[in-house]
Motif scaffolding. Structure first.
Motif, PDB file in Angstrom:
ATOM      1  N   LYS A  16      -9.417   3.259   1.495  1.00 59.03           N
ATOM      2  CA  LYS A  16      -8.059   3.446   1.561  1.00 59.03           C
ATOM      3  C   LYS A  16      -7.616   4.202   0.167  1.00 59.03           C
ATOM      4  O   LYS A  16      -7.011   5.114  -0.087  1.00 59.03           O
ATOM      5  CB  LYS A  16      -7.071   2.176   1.481  1.00 59.03           C
ATOM      6  CG  LYS A  16      -7.329   1.924   2.999  1.00 59.03           C
ATOM      7  CD  LYS A  16      -6.540   0.295   3.136  1.00 59.03           C
ATOM      8  CE  LYS A  16      -4.947   0.239   3.159  1.00 59.03           C
ATOM      9  NZ  LYS A  16      -4.433  -0.783   3.386  1.00 59.03           N
ATOM     10  N   LYS A  65      -5.627  12.914  -2.755  1.00 59.01           N
ATOM     11  CA  LYS A  65      -4.687  13.462  -2.379  1.00 59.01           C
ATOM     12  C   LYS A  65      -3.942  14.158  -3.744  1.00 59.01           C
ATOM     13  O   LYS A  65      -3.578  15.248  -3.825  1.00 59.01           O
ATOM     14  CB  LYS A  65      -3.577  12.939  -1.579  1.00 59.01           C
ATOM     15  CG  LYS A  65      -4.129  12.759  -0.330  1.00 59.01           C
ATOM     16  CD  LYS A  65      -2.827  12.062   0.423  1.00 59.01           C
ATOM     17  CE  LYS A  65      -3.348  11.397   1.970  1.00 59.01           C
ATOM     18  NZ  LYS A  65      -2.274  10.369   2.528  1.00 59.01           N
ATOM     19  N   GLU A  66      -4.024  13.294  -4.933  1.00 58.03           N
ATOM     20  CA  GLU A  66      -3.407  13.637  -6.030  1.00 58.03           C
ATOM     21  C   GLU A  66      -4.345  13.942  -7.239  1.00 58.03           C
ATOM     22  O   GLU A  66      -3.803  14.263  -8.250  1.00 58.03           O
ATOM     23  CB  GLU A  66      -2.429  12.243  -6.446  1.00 58.03           C
ATOM     24  CG  GLU A  66      -1.551  11.670  -5.556  1.00 58.03           C
ATOM     25  CD  GLU A  66      -0.477  12.824  -5.207  1.00 58.03           C
ATOM     26  OE1 GLU A  66      -0.197  13.648  -6.057  1.00 58.03           O
ATOM     27  OE2 GLU A  66       0.142  12.665  -3.980  1.00 58.03           O
ATOM     28  N   THR A 116      -5.869   7.855  -0.918  1.00 59.40           N
ATOM     29  CA  THR A 116      -4.692   7.769  -1.744  1.00 59.40           C
ATOM     30  C   THR A 116      -4.914   8.975  -3.079  1.00 59.40           C
ATOM     31  O   THR A 116      -4.211   9.876  -3.151  1.00 59.40           O
ATOM     32  CB  THR A 116      -4.119   6.775  -1.876  1.00 59.40           C
ATOM     33  OG1 THR A 116      -3.933   6.041  -0.661  1.00 59.40           O
ATOM     34  CG2 THR A 116      -2.851   6.992  -2.799  1.00 59.40           C
ATOM     35  N   CYS A 119       1.132   4.276  -3.006  1.00 55.69           N
ATOM     36  CA  CYS A 119       0.941   5.795  -2.652  1.00 55.69           C
ATOM     37  C   CYS A 119       2.017   6.464  -3.002  1.00 55.69           C
ATOM     38  O   CYS A 119       1.740   7.475  -3.694  1.00 55.69           O
ATOM     39  CB  CYS A 119       0.901   5.849  -1.029  1.00 55.69           C
ATOM     40  SG  CYS A 119      -0.722   5.134  -0.223  1.00 55.69           S
ATOM     41  N   TYR A 169       0.771  -1.275   0.083  1.00 54.66           N
ATOM     42  CA  TYR A 169       0.042   0.110  -0.033  1.00 54.66           C
ATOM     43  C   TYR A 169       0.905   1.219   0.117  1.00 54.66           C
ATOM     44  O   TYR A 169       0.404   2.058  -0.726  1.00 54.66           O
ATOM     45  CB  TYR A 169      -1.051   0.066   1.163  1.00 54.66           C
ATOM     46  CG  TYR A 169      -1.933   1.317   1.277  1.00 54.66           C
ATOM     47  CD1 TYR A 169      -2.769   1.435   0.303  1.00 54.66           C
ATOM     48  CD2 TYR A 169      -1.758   2.219   2.263  1.00 54.66           C
ATOM     49  CE1 TYR A 169      -3.683   2.663   0.263  1.00 54.66           C
ATOM     50  CE2 TYR A 169      -2.340   3.226   2.183  1.00 54.66           C
ATOM     51  CZ  TYR A 169      -3.463   3.706   1.073  1.00 54.66           C
ATOM     52  OH  TYR A 169      -3.931   4.679   1.359  1.00 54.66           O
ATOM     53  N   LYS A 170       2.009   1.164   0.832  1.00 54.04           N
ATOM     54  CA  LYS A 170       3.020   2.303   0.669  1.00 54.04           C
ATOM     55  C   LYS A 170       3.437   2.602  -0.712  1.00 54.04           C
ATOM     56  O   LYS A 170       3.775   3.593  -1.118  1.00 54.04           O
ATOM     57  CB  LYS A 170       3.850   2.168   1.808  1.00 54.04           C
ATOM     58  CG  LYS A 170       3.276   2.419   3.581  1.00 54.04           C
ATOM     59  CD  LYS A 170       4.419   2.180   4.186  1.00 54.04           C
ATOM     60  CE  LYS A 170       4.031   2.334   5.753  1.00 54.04           C
ATOM     61  NZ  LYS A 170       4.777   2.255   6.835  1.00 54.04           N
ATOM     62  N   GLU A 181       2.307   9.328  -6.409  1.00 48.48           N
ATOM     63  CA  GLU A 181       2.531  10.891  -6.184  1.00 48.48           C
ATOM     64  C   GLU A 181       3.230  11.539  -7.660  1.00 48.48           C
ATOM     65  O   GLU A 181       2.873  12.586  -7.569  1.00 48.48           O
ATOM     66  CB  GLU A 181       3.716  10.809  -5.308  1.00 48.48           C
ATOM     67  CG  GLU A 181       3.268  10.586  -3.704  1.00 48.48           C
ATOM     68  CD  GLU A 181       4.400  10.507  -2.741  1.00 48.48           C
ATOM     69  OE1 GLU A 181       5.437  10.795  -3.237  1.00 48.48           O
ATOM     70  OE2 GLU A 181       4.203  10.402  -1.519  1.00 48.48           O
TER      71      GLU A 181
END
Length: 144
Positions: free
Chosen positions: A105, A112-113, A109, A83, A79-80, A87
């Motif tokens: 989730k 944000k983008e 994510t 993310c 998951y990280k 970006e």
């Protein structure tokens, strides 16, 4: 193309690295980075085949593809990575996101983008993630 089939202990025995296509841009073309999430590996195969075909012609851009099966996003490390990949992506494609916890989730994510992304394309999924759709000035964010 990198290929790693180690597994993360979930239902599939792969890692997202299996679905990662990163080409060296030796033609000085713009790179378009696509991050996608899907439910089934056979859908990923079609997308990968399409990108390989586009990259073989390399007229206007070079395409980088990073794919995730939805179940892989249960894994904290995966998951990280998802993310982080998002970006600097240009496009996010999501499909068949019907597990509420994962939908929330993914929504957090992508949200944000979202404004920075050129396109967000979410196919049949829960309403929370369907509202993230945008393509140019078209947006579904105002739908209830």
């Amino acid at each position: 193309m990198k290929c790693v089939a180690i597994g993360n202990g979930l239902f599939t025995q792969t890692t997202p690295e299996v679905h990662r296509i990163v080409l060296e841009n030796d033609h000085n073309l713009r790179t378009v980075k696509i991050v996608y999430e899907d439910l089934q590996a056979q859908y990923q195969s079609s997308l990968i085949a399409a990108v390989i075909t586009l990259n073989s012609k390399r007229k206007h851009a070079s395409y980088e593809v990073l794919g995730y099966l939805v179940e892989e996003l249960w894994d904290v490390v995966t998951y990280k990575t998802f993310c982080k990949d998002l970006e600097d992506a240009n496009i996010f494609i999501g499909s068949l996101i019907f597990v509420e916890e994962l939908a929330l989730k993914i929504k957090a994510t992508v949200e944000k983008e979202r404004e920075r992304l050129d396109a967000v394309l979410v196919f049949p999924s829960m309403a929370e993630v369907m509202r993230l759709n945008k393509l140019g000035s078209f947006s579904m964010s105002q739908l209830r």
